[in-house]
Scaffold this motif. Structure first.
Motif, PDB file in Angstrom:
ATOM      1  N   PRO A   1      40.306  15.750  29.710  1.00 19.96           N
ATOM      2  CA  PRO A   1      38.907  16.063  29.395  1.00 19.96           C
ATOM      3  C   PRO A   1      38.731  17.574  29.263  1.00 19.96           C
ATOM      4  CG  PRO A   1      39.027  14.468  31.169  1.00 19.96           C
ATOM      5  CD  PRO A   1      40.431  14.953  30.949  1.00 19.96           C
ATOM      6  N   PHE A   2      38.105  18.007  28.172  1.00 15.98           N
ATOM      7  CA  PHE A   2      37.995  19.452  27.942  1.00 15.98           C
ATOM      8  C   PHE A   2      36.773  19.725  27.071  1.00 15.98           C
ATOM      9  CE2 PHE A   2      39.354  23.618  26.157  1.00 15.98           C
ATOM     10  CZ  PHE A   2      39.603  24.266  27.342  1.00 15.98           C
ATOM     11  N   VAL A   3      35.604  19.589  27.655  1.00 14.24           N
ATOM     12  CA  VAL A   3      34.349  19.730  26.919  1.00 14.24           C
ATOM     13  C   VAL A   3      34.199  21.113  26.276  1.00 14.24           C
ATOM     14  CG1 VAL A   3      31.836  19.695  27.134  1.00 14.24           C
ATOM     15  CG2 VAL A   3      33.220  17.937  28.273  1.00 14.24           C
ATOM     16  N   PRO A   4      34.501  22.231  26.986  1.00 11.39           N
ATOM     17  CA  PRO A   4      34.353  23.543  26.335  1.00 11.39           C
ATOM     18  C   PRO A   4      35.305  23.746  25.166  1.00 11.39           C
ATOM     19  CG  PRO A   4      34.554  23.770  28.726  1.00 11.39           C
ATOM     20  CD  PRO A   4      34.929  22.381  28.390  1.00 11.39           C
ATOM     21  N   GLY A   5      36.354  22.921  25.094  1.00  8.16           N
ATOM     22  CA  GLY A   5      37.299  23.049  23.991  1.00  8.16           C
ATOM     23  C   GLY A   5      36.672  22.795  22.637  1.00  8.16           C
ATOM     24  N   MET A   6      35.533  22.131  22.643  1.00  7.04           N
ATOM     25  CA  MET A   6      34.860  21.849  21.373  1.00  7.04           C
ATOM     26  C   MET A   6      34.541  23.132  20.609  1.00  7.04           C
ATOM     27  SD  MET A   6      31.352  19.781  20.625  1.00  7.04           S
ATOM     28  CE  MET A   6      30.496  20.027  19.062  1.00  7.04           C
ATOM     29  N   LEU A   7      34.137  24.171  21.338  1.00  4.15           N
ATOM     30  CA  LEU A   7      33.785  25.418  20.657  1.00  4.15           C
ATOM     31  C   LEU A   7      35.006  26.011  19.950  1.00  4.15           C
ATOM     32  CD1 LEU A   7      31.280  27.314  20.288  1.00  4.15           C
ATOM     33  CD2 LEU A   7      32.396  28.804  21.926  1.00  4.15           C
ATOM     34  N   TYR A   8      36.165  25.995  20.613  1.00  2.73           N
ATOM     35  CA  TYR A   8      37.381  26.501  19.982  1.00  2.73           C
ATOM     36  C   TYR A   8      37.720  25.686  18.738  1.00  2.73           C
ATOM     37  CZ  TYR A   8      38.080  28.819  24.516  1.00  2.73           C
ATOM     38  OH  TYR A   8      37.927  29.574  25.649  1.00  2.73           O
TER      39      TYR A   8
ATOM     40  N   ALA B   1      37.797  21.658  36.240  1.00  3.03           N
ATOM     41  CA  ALA B   1      36.635  20.863  36.640  1.00  3.03           C
ATOM     42  C   ALA B   1      35.492  21.046  35.655  1.00  3.03           C
ATOM     43  CB  ALA B   1      36.205  21.253  38.051  1.00  3.03           C
ATOM     44  N   PHE B   2      35.288  22.286  35.202  1.00  6.62           N
ATOM     45  CA  PHE B   2      34.237  22.570  34.217  1.00  6.62           C
ATOM     46  C   PHE B   2      34.538  21.838  32.913  1.00  6.62           C
ATOM     47  CE2 PHE B   2      30.759  25.588  33.193  1.00  6.62           C
ATOM     48  CZ  PHE B   2      30.677  25.396  31.825  1.00  6.62           C
ATOM     49  N   GLU B   3      35.806  21.803  32.546  1.00  5.17           N
ATOM     50  CA  GLU B   3      36.217  21.167  31.290  1.00  5.17           C
ATOM     51  C   GLU B   3      35.914  19.673  31.272  1.00  5.17           C
ATOM     52  OE1 GLU B   3      39.973  24.260  31.152  1.00  5.17           O
ATOM     53  OE2 GLU B   3      40.365  22.114  31.381  1.00  5.17           O
ATOM     54  N   GLY B   4      35.875  19.062  32.455  1.00  2.00           N
ATOM     55  CA  GLY B   4      35.757  17.617  32.511  1.00  2.00           C
ATOM     56  C   GLY B   4      34.353  17.073  32.611  1.00  2.00           C
ATOM     57  N   THR B   5      33.342  17.934  32.604  1.00  2.00           N
ATOM     58  CA  THR B   5      31.969  17.440  32.802  1.00  2.00           C
ATOM     59  C   THR B   5      31.016  17.911  31.704  1.00  2.00           C
ATOM     60  OG1 THR B   5      30.087  17.365  34.333  1.00  2.00           O
ATOM     61  CG2 THR B   5      31.398  19.382  34.324  1.00  2.00           C
TER      62      THR B   5
ATOM     63  N   ALA C   1      30.309  27.287  37.590  1.00  2.00           N
ATOM     64  CA  ALA C   1      30.224  28.662  37.093  1.00  2.00           C
ATOM     65  C   ALA C   1      29.908  29.632  38.229  1.00  2.00           C
ATOM     66  CB  ALA C   1      29.164  28.769  36.005  1.00  2.00           C
ATOM     67  N   HIS C   2      29.065  29.215  39.177  1.00  2.00           N
ATOM     68  CA  HIS C   2      28.750  30.062  40.334  1.00  2.00           C
ATOM     69  C   HIS C   2      30.011  30.313  41.170  1.00  2.00           C
ATOM     70  CE1 HIS C   2      24.085  29.756  40.708  1.00  2.00           C
ATOM     71  NE2 HIS C   2      24.484  30.045  39.475  1.00  2.00           N
ATOM     72  N   GLN C   3      30.836  29.285  41.341  1.00  2.00           N
ATOM     73  CA  GLN C   3      32.073  29.444  42.102  1.00  2.00           C
ATOM     74  C   GLN C   3      33.058  30.363  41.368  1.00  2.00           C
ATOM     75  OE1 GLN C   3      32.331  24.950  42.481  1.00  2.00           O
ATOM     76  NE2 GLN C   3      33.211  25.526  44.443  1.00  2.00           N
TER      77      GLN C   3
ATOM     78  N   ALA D   1      40.919  29.539  40.344  1.00  2.00           N
ATOM     79  CA  ALA D   1      40.142  29.597  39.101  1.00  2.00           C
ATOM     80  C   ALA D   1      40.623  28.527  38.123  1.00  2.00           C
ATOM     81  CB  ALA D   1      40.262  30.986  38.474  1.00  2.00           C
ATOM     82  N   ASP D   2      41.947  28.318  38.042  1.00  2.00           N
ATOM     83  CA  ASP D   2      42.479  27.264  37.172  1.00  2.00           C
ATOM     84  C   ASP D   2      41.865  25.912  37.516  1.00  2.00           C
ATOM     85  OD1 ASP D   2      44.148  28.897  35.679  1.00  2.00           O
ATOM     86  OD2 ASP D   2      45.927  28.507  36.908  1.00  2.00           O
ATOM     87  N   ALA D   3      41.773  25.592  38.811  1.00  2.00           N
ATOM     88  CA  ALA D   3      41.224  24.306  39.241  1.00  2.00           C
ATOM     89  C   ALA D   3      39.743  24.186  38.867  1.00  2.00           C
ATOM     90  CB  ALA D   3      41.404  24.141  40.745  1.00  2.00           C
ATOM     91  N   LEU D   4      38.986  25.259  39.052  1.00  2.00           N
ATOM     92  CA  LEU D   4      37.566  25.228  38.700  1.00  2.00           C
ATOM     93  C   LEU D   4      37.355  25.145  37.191  1.00  2.00           C
ATOM     94  CD1 LEU D   4      36.227  27.858  41.249  1.00  2.00           C
ATOM     95  CD2 LEU D   4      35.622  25.426  41.188  1.00  2.00           C
TER      96      LEU D   4
END
Length: 566
Positions: free
Chosen positions: A171-178, A491-495, A505-507, A485-488
């Motif tokens: 899962p990699f939601v931010p990947g859409m922008l790339y 996590a961001f990519e999957g939601t 993002a705060h973390q 940071a890699d783990a976070l």
């Protein structure tokens, strides 16, 4: 490049009181002749004249797959086009070559529906096969995959002429922008190219508004309209004209005398030196939605691998002075999150409060260096356990007067804590190569201005964007990674949940504040100037349909298709 920002400074003696930062033209390069009345009349009638790159002479390269800054502007967003474009000012994703996107329930499959009726500039139809072919090129030639899309893609398939399916390895939601910002090339023209990495693509076939190379000389080139452009009645401009300016004196003269219609430049005291010369036509817009101007430190080198040293360097920097003297008050000091105004809604107040290392504190900076084992010698320069003095270069681009002045202030500041730093300037190309290869001590630079903090921190802290020293890296020029940071980031990519994304993002901001992988200086203004003597309908604060600056592809496409002859 994004990039990449091309700054101008004013050095005309008649204006007085301005920083002189002229750049010597390359040996043997021809000078751009002053336009005659006849040629100026022709320019007024047909061509939108732009400066976005500064080069002594032009190299004919229109390869949109190369790292931004290598091919001539606007190759990646003007000659070629992406599938969609994120509009920073409006905060929305705008359909372009693709009109629709859809995620699967598990966020591991992205399906794009392409715009019907689009043709390449040679009249051939644009199809999903071209999209799949482009991404396969990135997979085959790693040097072209600078956004690292194949770190999360598993396959790209043309399901039919109008449908492309991207299957992700995770899962990699931010990947859409790339994915959607990737310029697309035609399979029928590129399938026989032996080496796409070295290919200059001198006669492009593309889908963008300007595809025809009408003129290409070492001192000027001109692009004409695409005869098959898909936006009915656009572009209204007949052609784009790009004079080569070897230094700031020539570019500024063109700006002030009215030869230029559009620029993306730093101009000191712009109201006095530009606007007041022609209040009816000379305009600018500098919203703080650019990237963050940053001091990069090479974390692969000692002592920059020590977080105490990085924070001490930051605490020695007088950002208030930089903003006042180098930036003419156009911006403000950065906080320790490194985020610009683009990401204001994501900012973590606790991380801001914890980041005391972006506040000037000479005593604490000295104490940190003492703690790290660097003692001052008799000459006042600190020496490490290896007996090597802390003497370093701060790299900057020749002629970028705001950055040069900022770097000068930084080198002066660092002497107060026993670091002997010297300013080292280069023309843009060698500067950028050093930054990308990690062959520097400290360097002025910039961060991502993409939609969320995820992209900023992936660029600066992810092991996926990490490259060995000597290998070109489009991101993570500081060569830093962090497992937490890699783990976070994963996590961001999957939601798709906005609240969960904000929590993550705060973390990430706290990890950045704790580790200081780079040293943020100030949020960068989005530089843009224009003249309405010949053309109108540029974006501005009263008509903010996009950024004005030409320095943020692919968003400059919005301007290219909306500007009109007067």
């Amino acid at each position: 490049m994004s990039r990449r920002l091309l700054m101008l400074c004013m050095s005309l003696l008649s204006l007085g009181g301005l920083v002189n930062c002229s750049k010597s033209p390359k040996e043997g390069a021809q000078q751009t002749p002053a336009p005659t009345a006849k040629t100026e009349a022709a320019v007024k009638a047909t061509a939108l004249t732009i400066t976005q790159e500064q080069q002594a002479s032009w190299i004919r390269n229109f390869n949109p797959l190369l790292v931004p800054g290598t091919a001539r502007w606007p190759t990646r967003a003007g000659i070629y086009e992406p599938l969609m474009i994120y509009n920073t000012v409006k905060g929305e994703l705008v359909p372009w070559l693709a009109v629709k996107h859809e995620w699967s329930a598990d966020n591991k499959k992205l399906t794009l529906t392409l715009r019907p009726g689009v043709k390449w500039s040679d009249g051939q139809p644009f199809t999903a096969k071209d999209v799949a072919f482009t991404f396969e090129l990135l997979k085959k030639h790693k040097a072209l995959d600078f956004p690292a899309v194949w770190a999360f893609l598993e396959s790209v398939q043309a399901k039919d002429d109008a449908t492309v399916e991207f299957t992700l390895s995770r899962p990699f939601v931010p990947g859409m922008l790339y994915v959607v910002h990737q310029p697309i090339v035609p399979e029928h023209k590129w399938k026989d190219v032996a080496d796409p990495v070295m290919y200059k693509n001198e006669t492009p076939v593309a889908t963008g508004p300007f595809t025809e190379v009408k003129v290409f000389q070492n001192q000027v080139f001109e692009l004409g309209r695409n005869p098959h452009y898909w936006q009915q009645g656009k572009p209204a401009v007949e052609s784009l004209r790009f004079p080569a300016y070897p230094g700031n004196d020539q570019a500024n003269l063109a700006l002030l005398t009215g030869e230029l219609d559009w620029a993306g430049s730093f101009v000191p005291d712009i109201e006095r030196v530009f606007v007041n010369k022609d209040k009816d036509n000379n305009h600018y817009w500098f919203p703080l939605v650019g990237n963050t101007t940053t001091l990069y430190v090479n974390t692969t080198k000692k002592p920059f691998d020590d977080v105490r040293v990085r924070k001490a360097i930051s605490m020695a920097i007088d950002r208030e002075q930089i903003v006042k003297v180098a930036m003419y008050g156009y911006t403000r000091p950065s906080d320790a999150t490194g985020l610009s105004d683009t990401h204001d809604k994501w900012r973590n107040p606790e991380a801001v409060a914890a980041g005391d290392w972006t506040r000037l504190d000479i005593a604490k900076a000295n104490a940190l260096l003492d703690e790290a084992g660097f003692k001052k010698g008799e000459d006042g320069v600190r020496v490490g356990p290896d007996k090597k003095p802390l003497r370093f270069d701060v790299n900057c681009v020749t002629g970028w007067s705001d950055w040069v002045r900022a770097a000068q202030i930084i080198t002066q500041n660092l002497k107060q804590i026993g670091i002997d730093a010297s300013l080292k300037t280069y023309d843009f190309s060698p500067y950028f190569e050093r930054v990308q290869k990690g062959e520097y001590d400290m360097s002025m630079g910039w961060t991502s201005d993409e939609p969320t903090p995820y992209y900023v921190y992936r660029d600066l802290m992810s092991s996926e964007t990490l490259r060995p020293t000597g290998e070109l890296a489009a991101r993570n020029w500081n060569r830093f990674s962090n497992k937490e940071a890699d783990a976070l980031l994963k996590a961001f990519e999957g939601t798709n949940d906005p609240e969960e994304q904000k929590k993550i993002a705060h973390q990430l901001q706290m990890i950045f504040v704790q580790n200081a992988p780079v040293i943020p200086l100030f949020p960068g203004p989005s530089w843009g100037e224009y003249s309405t003597r010949r053309f109108t309908n540029f974006p501005n604060k009263d008509n903010p349909y996009s950024k004005l600056t030409p320095n943020s592809p692919p968003e400059n496409l919005f301007v290219l298709v909306e500007v009109k002859p007067k």
